[in-house]
Design a protein around this motif. Structure first.
Motif, PDB file in Angstrom:
ATOM      1  N   GLN A  86       0.832  -1.207   0.000  1.00  0.00           N
ATOM      2  CA  GLN A  86       0.000   0.000   0.000  1.00  0.00           C
ATOM      3  C   GLN A  86       0.866   1.256   0.000  1.00  0.00           C
ATOM      4  OE1 GLN A  86      -2.341  -0.902   3.482  1.00  0.00           O
ATOM      5  NE2 GLN A  86      -4.095  -1.607   2.272  1.00  0.00           N
ATOM      6  N   LEU A  91      -1.070   4.369  -1.741  1.00  0.00           N
ATOM      7  CA  LEU A  91      -2.500   4.357  -1.420  1.00  0.00           C
ATOM      8  C   LEU A  91      -2.762   5.327  -0.266  1.00  0.00           C
ATOM      9  CD1 LEU A  91      -3.365   0.552  -1.668  1.00  0.00           C
ATOM     10  CD2 LEU A  91      -3.649   2.337  -3.396  1.00  0.00           C
ATOM     11  N   SER A  92      -4.016   5.533   0.012  1.00  0.00           N
ATOM     12  CA  SER A  92      -4.379   6.535   1.022  1.00  0.00           C
ATOM     13  C   SER A  92      -3.805   6.177   2.381  1.00  0.00           C
ATOM     14  CB  SER A  92      -5.904   6.642   1.128  1.00  0.00           C
ATOM     15  OG  SER A  92      -6.444   5.470   1.693  1.00  0.00           O
ATOM     16  N   THR A  93      -3.510   7.221   3.150  1.00  0.00           N
ATOM     17  CA  THR A  93      -2.960   7.035   4.496  1.00  0.00           C
ATOM     18  C   THR A  93      -3.910   6.236   5.369  1.00  0.00           C
ATOM     19  OG1 THR A  93      -1.853   9.172   4.300  1.00  0.00           O
ATOM     20  CG2 THR A  93      -2.007   8.227   6.503  1.00  0.00           C
ATOM     21  N   ASP A  94      -5.205   6.458   5.195  1.00  0.00           N
ATOM     22  CA  ASP A  94      -6.209   5.754   6.015  1.00  0.00           C
ATOM     23  C   ASP A  94      -6.142   4.245   5.804  1.00  0.00           C
ATOM     24  OD1 ASP A  94      -7.116   8.087   7.131  1.00  0.00           O
ATOM     25  OD2 ASP A  94      -8.773   8.346   5.708  1.00  0.00           O
ATOM     26  N   GLU A  95      -5.949   3.821   4.548  1.00  0.00           N
ATOM     27  CA  GLU A  95      -5.866   2.390   4.255  1.00  0.00           C
ATOM     28  C   GLU A  95      -4.639   1.770   4.903  1.00  0.00           C
ATOM     29  OE1 GLU A  95      -7.764   1.265   0.059  1.00  0.00           O
ATOM     30  OE2 GLU A  95      -6.305   2.904  -0.115  1.00  0.00           O
ATOM     31  N   VAL A  96      -3.526   2.484   4.820  1.00  0.00           N
ATOM     32  CA  VAL A  96      -2.285   1.983   5.432  1.00  0.00           C
ATOM     33  C   VAL A  96      -2.436   1.923   6.948  1.00  0.00           C
ATOM     34  CG1 VAL A  96       0.187   2.373   5.748  1.00  0.00           C
ATOM     35  CG2 VAL A  96      -0.892   2.897   3.541  1.00  0.00           C
ATOM     36  N   LYS A  97      -3.015   2.964   7.526  1.00  0.00           N
ATOM     37  CA  LYS A  97      -3.235   2.997   8.976  1.00  0.00           C
ATOM     38  C   LYS A  97      -4.119   1.847   9.426  1.00  0.00           C
ATOM     39  CE  LYS A  97      -2.761   7.935  10.070  1.00  0.00           C
ATOM     40  NZ  LYS A  97      -3.502   9.151  10.519  1.00  0.00           N
ATOM     41  N   ASP A  98      -5.160   1.570   8.638  1.00  0.00           N
ATOM     42  CA  ASP A  98      -6.093   0.491   8.979  1.00  0.00           C
ATOM     43  C   ASP A  98      -5.372  -0.854   8.984  1.00  0.00           C
ATOM     44  OD1 ASP A  98      -8.793  -0.563   9.449  1.00  0.00           O
ATOM     45  OD2 ASP A  98      -8.549  -1.461   7.461  1.00  0.00           O
ATOM     46  N   THR A  99      -4.528  -1.091   7.983  1.00  0.00           N
ATOM     47  CA  THR A  99      -3.790  -2.357   7.887  1.00  0.00           C
ATOM     48  C   THR A  99      -2.808  -2.501   9.049  1.00  0.00           C
ATOM     49  OG1 THR A  99      -3.938  -2.287   5.475  1.00  0.00           O
ATOM     50  CG2 THR A  99      -2.304  -3.767   6.430  1.00  0.00           C
TER      51      THR A  99
END
Length: 253
Positions: A86, A91-99
């Motif tokens: 990601q 990819l968006s910071t939110d997606e990385v944070k979620d993972t």
């Protein structure tokens, strides 16, 4: 009674008295020996019980470490790899944070299992629930735990043995049964606890002695260790069920 008769009477009385004394001493020594034998037998049984409990704890710990190893490699490793991909793909910071948050959550769950106090403080219902949650979280199988009746705390060592028995059943269900559903029921009855674990897997011919694997033999042996009974029922293509029946000891749990 003349002197000769008196002497004969005294001799006979002395002999009878000696026989009685000898018999009483013999009975006392026999009773004492039996008592010592029973005490020794009890001590040896207690030592064997403690050895089996220690062995069971080691096996539970080994199973936990195997699970941790697998999750670190396949589950958390995959999550961190995904986070890396990601980041590379911007990819968006939110997606990385979620993972990454999922990875941290998984690591925290594993850290609880690694804690040495976890096994010492094992509580049957919670230990089973943790296993059920793990199966569902990792999509191993759709599993659930049902509690019936008023929960009673059992002897800690008994709960350890029960959990190990269930671990062996779970292992067979996950690795060999190819089941899609697993249900565990704890029935707290007035005089006994019934633990029922059932899957909808391939099943096997229970009458075939070749199917009596070491895991199934261990389950029955461990049940006897804590004065419980274990029954395994299975039919080909109809799944397998383990039923543990445990009468509360001395009128209590």
């Amino acid at each position: 009674m003349d002197e000769k008769e008196i002497q004969s009477f005294l001799v006979i009385s002395s002999v009878v008295l000696l026989v009685i004394i000898f018999t009483m001493i013999s009975l006392f020594l026999l009773f004492r020996k039996k008592k010592n034998d029973l005490l020794l037998e009890k001590k040896l049984a207690e030592q064997k019980f403690e050895q089996e409990i220690a062995k069971t704890q080691i096996e539970i710990r080994e199973e936990i470490f195997r699970n941790i190893s697998w999750e670190l490699h396949d589950n958390i490793g995959q999550l961190l790899t995904l986070a890396k991909i990601q980041l590379v793909n911007n990819l968006s910071t939110d997606e990385v944070k979620d993972t990454i948050s999922k990875s941290i959550k998984e690591l925290r769950t594993l850290s609880k299992l690694i804690n040495p106090e976890a096994l010492k403080n094992i509580e049957l219902k919670q230990a089973i629930q943790d296993e059920i949650d793990r199966f569902n979280r990792l999509n191993f199988i759709k599993a659930n735990l049902v509690i019936e009746g008023e929960t009673k705390a059992l002897d800690h060592k008994t709960e350890i043995v029960f959990f190990r028995m269930l671990q062996e059943f779970f292992s067979n269900t996950i690795k060999h049964a190819k089941a899609s559903n697993l249900c565990v029921t704890l029935k707290y009855l007035p005089n006994m606890l019934m633990v029922i674990a059932k899957d909808n897997g391939l099943g096997f011919d229970i009458t075939n002695t070749e199917n009596a694997g070491i895991g199934l033999i261990n389950i029955k042996t461990r049940a006897k260790l804590v004065k419980a009974e274990a029954e395994i029922c299975s039919k080909i293509n109809e799944g397998t069920q383990l039923t543990i029946t445990y009468p509360y000891q001395n009128g209590n749990s």
